[in-house]
Design an enzyme around this catalytic site. Structure first.
Site, PDB file in Angstrom:
ATOM      1  N   CYS A 155      60.004 -32.328  81.154  1.00 48.32           N
ATOM      2  CA  CYS A 155      59.170 -32.420  82.359  1.00 48.32           C
ATOM      3  C   CYS A 155      58.329 -33.702  82.304  1.00 48.32           C
ATOM      4  CB  CYS A 155      58.258 -31.205  82.440  1.00 48.32           C
ATOM      5  SG  CYS A 155      57.118 -31.303  83.824  1.00 48.32           S
ATOM      6  N   GLU A 158      56.060 -28.253  72.440  1.00 52.61           N
ATOM      7  CA  GLU A 158      55.505 -29.383  73.215  1.00 52.61           C
ATOM      8  C   GLU A 158      54.565 -30.230  72.352  1.00 52.61           C
ATOM      9  OE1 GLU A 158      53.695 -28.307  77.032  1.00 52.61           O
ATOM     10  OE2 GLU A 158      52.345 -30.015  76.812  1.00 52.61           O
ATOM     11  N   THR A 195      50.052 -28.981  78.305  1.00 47.89           N
ATOM     12  CA  THR A 195      50.079 -28.826  79.767  1.00 47.89           C
ATOM     13  C   THR A 195      49.661 -27.434  80.240  1.00 47.89           C
ATOM     14  OG1 THR A 195      52.432 -28.343  79.605  1.00 47.89           O
ATOM     15  CG2 THR A 195      51.833 -30.592  80.204  1.00 47.89           C
ATOM     16  N   SER A 198      59.140 -14.000  78.755  1.00 47.00           N
ATOM     17  CA  SER A 198      58.537 -15.232  79.296  1.00 47.00           C
ATOM     18  C   SER A 198      57.027 -15.050  79.372  1.00 47.00           C
ATOM     19  CB  SER A 198      59.136 -15.507  80.683  1.00 47.00           C
ATOM     20  OG  SER A 198      58.175 -16.065  81.539  1.00 47.00           O
TER      21      SER A 198
HETATM   22 FE1  SF4 Z   1      56.262 -29.173  83.918  1.00 46.03          FE
HETATM   23 FE2  SF4 Z   1      54.139 -27.732  84.561  1.00 46.03          FE
HETATM   24 FE3  SF4 Z   1      56.547 -26.675  84.865  1.00 46.03          FE
HETATM   25 FE4  SF4 Z   1      55.574 -27.096  82.388  1.00 46.03          FE
HETATM   26  S1  SF4 Z   1      54.768 -25.649  83.956  1.00 46.03           S
HETATM   27  S2  SF4 Z   1      57.637 -27.582  83.108  1.00 46.03           S
HETATM   28  S3  SF4 Z   1      54.410 -28.967  82.705  1.00 46.03           S
HETATM   29  S4  SF4 Z   1      55.715 -28.457  85.991  1.00 46.03           S
END
Ligand code: SF4
Length: 267
Positions: A74, A104, A140, A197
């Site tokens: 992402c 991450e 994030t 999830s």
């Molecule tokens: Fe990207 Fe936010 Fe989706 Fe994570 S939750 S993949 S950071 S858009």
């Protein structure tokens, strides 16, 4: 019986983009391998797996040539990596607020291994050495409150004012806010998402606060019509890894049950 969808639900930008990239790669015809599951949704992963049914000869021919790497990270995560890399190149310290065991975070540290510290909360900042011109960024999915507390704590350790860049993605929070807004208005709530999830499990908890009849389901087969007895409004939302086709199937099933109910009540 009315079926109401939350204002924000389902695929976030990053997941949608990643799935499109894999679909694009599958269309080219190459065998596609992912490093770990692409998303936390069993049904969607099965759909993508089914998409490359080629003969062994074609597969063998393609495998000889398979050399392309599609980076589906992402862009919000890539941004954290780039910021950390640049700051470290300038000899600055990088403080990332997040869980050091999360993939991450392991990825981000990889871009600036000698200068980066990952801290779970403000208390952990106390254990860090003196910091030079620090950059403070975030995982994030972190809570804003934790990030701001970490940024504040870093100030006390820094030789100059830290650079604080909020890299939190709002997708998870937006889905929770939308579910919360709907949960008080419905009698039953279905959250469509993988049983493992974490963002779907959190959505379930948010809905249950106001709607005790909230259920986390992976497919429409898990809808038990008995749970809908007497319900006049049913809410639906979905986790960030749940594809639209699964959501459509659930809504179709609910509308089917509603139509039978409405028909029998006017009988
Ligand atoms: Fe990207 Fe936010 Fe989706 Fe994570 S939750 S993949 S950071 S858009």
């Amino acid at each position: 019986m009315e079926v109401l969808l939350a204002n924000e639900y389902g695929f976030c930008f990053g997941v949608e983009r990643a799935v499109e990239m894999v679909e694009g790669a599958l269309e080219v015809g190459s065998p596609v391998r992912t490093l770990g599951p692409l998303i936390h949704n069993t049904q969607e992963m099965q759909r993508l797996e089914c998409a490359h049914g080629v003969t062994p000869q074609v597969q063998a021919e393609l495998e000889k040539r398979a050399a392309q790497v599609v980076d589906a990270t992402c862009p919000f995560v890539t941004r954290v990596q780039r910021l950390a890399e640049r700051a470290a190149k300038d000899g600055r310290h990088v403080i990332v607020a997040g869980n050091p065991d999360h993939p991450e975070m392991i990825g981000v540290v990889g871009y600036a291994p000698s200068n980066t510290f990952v801290v779970r909360d403000a208390d952990e900042v106390a254990n860090l050495p003196a910091l030079h011109a620090p950059l403070v960024v975030s995982q994030t999915t972190l809570k804003l409150k934790t990030f701001l507390e970490v940024a504040e704590a870093v100030k006390a350790k820094a030789d100059i004012e830290p650079q604080v860049v909020n890299t939190i993605c709002s997708a998870t929070r937006d889905r929770q806010d939308a579910a919360r807004a709907l949960a008080g208005l419905v009698d039953v709530f279905y959250i469509i998402g993988g049983k493992h999830s974490s963002n779907s499990i959190k959505l379930l908890a948010v809905c249950q606060e106001q709607c005790p009849h909230s259920f986390l389901i992976e497919t429409e087969d898990e809808i038990n019509p008995a749970d809908l007895t007497g319900a006049s409004r049913v809410g639906v939302t979905a986790g960030a890894s749940t594809p639209n086709w699964l959501i459509d199937q659930v809504i179709k099933r609910l509308r089917g049950i509603a139509a039978t109910r409405n028909f029998s009540s006017t009988d």
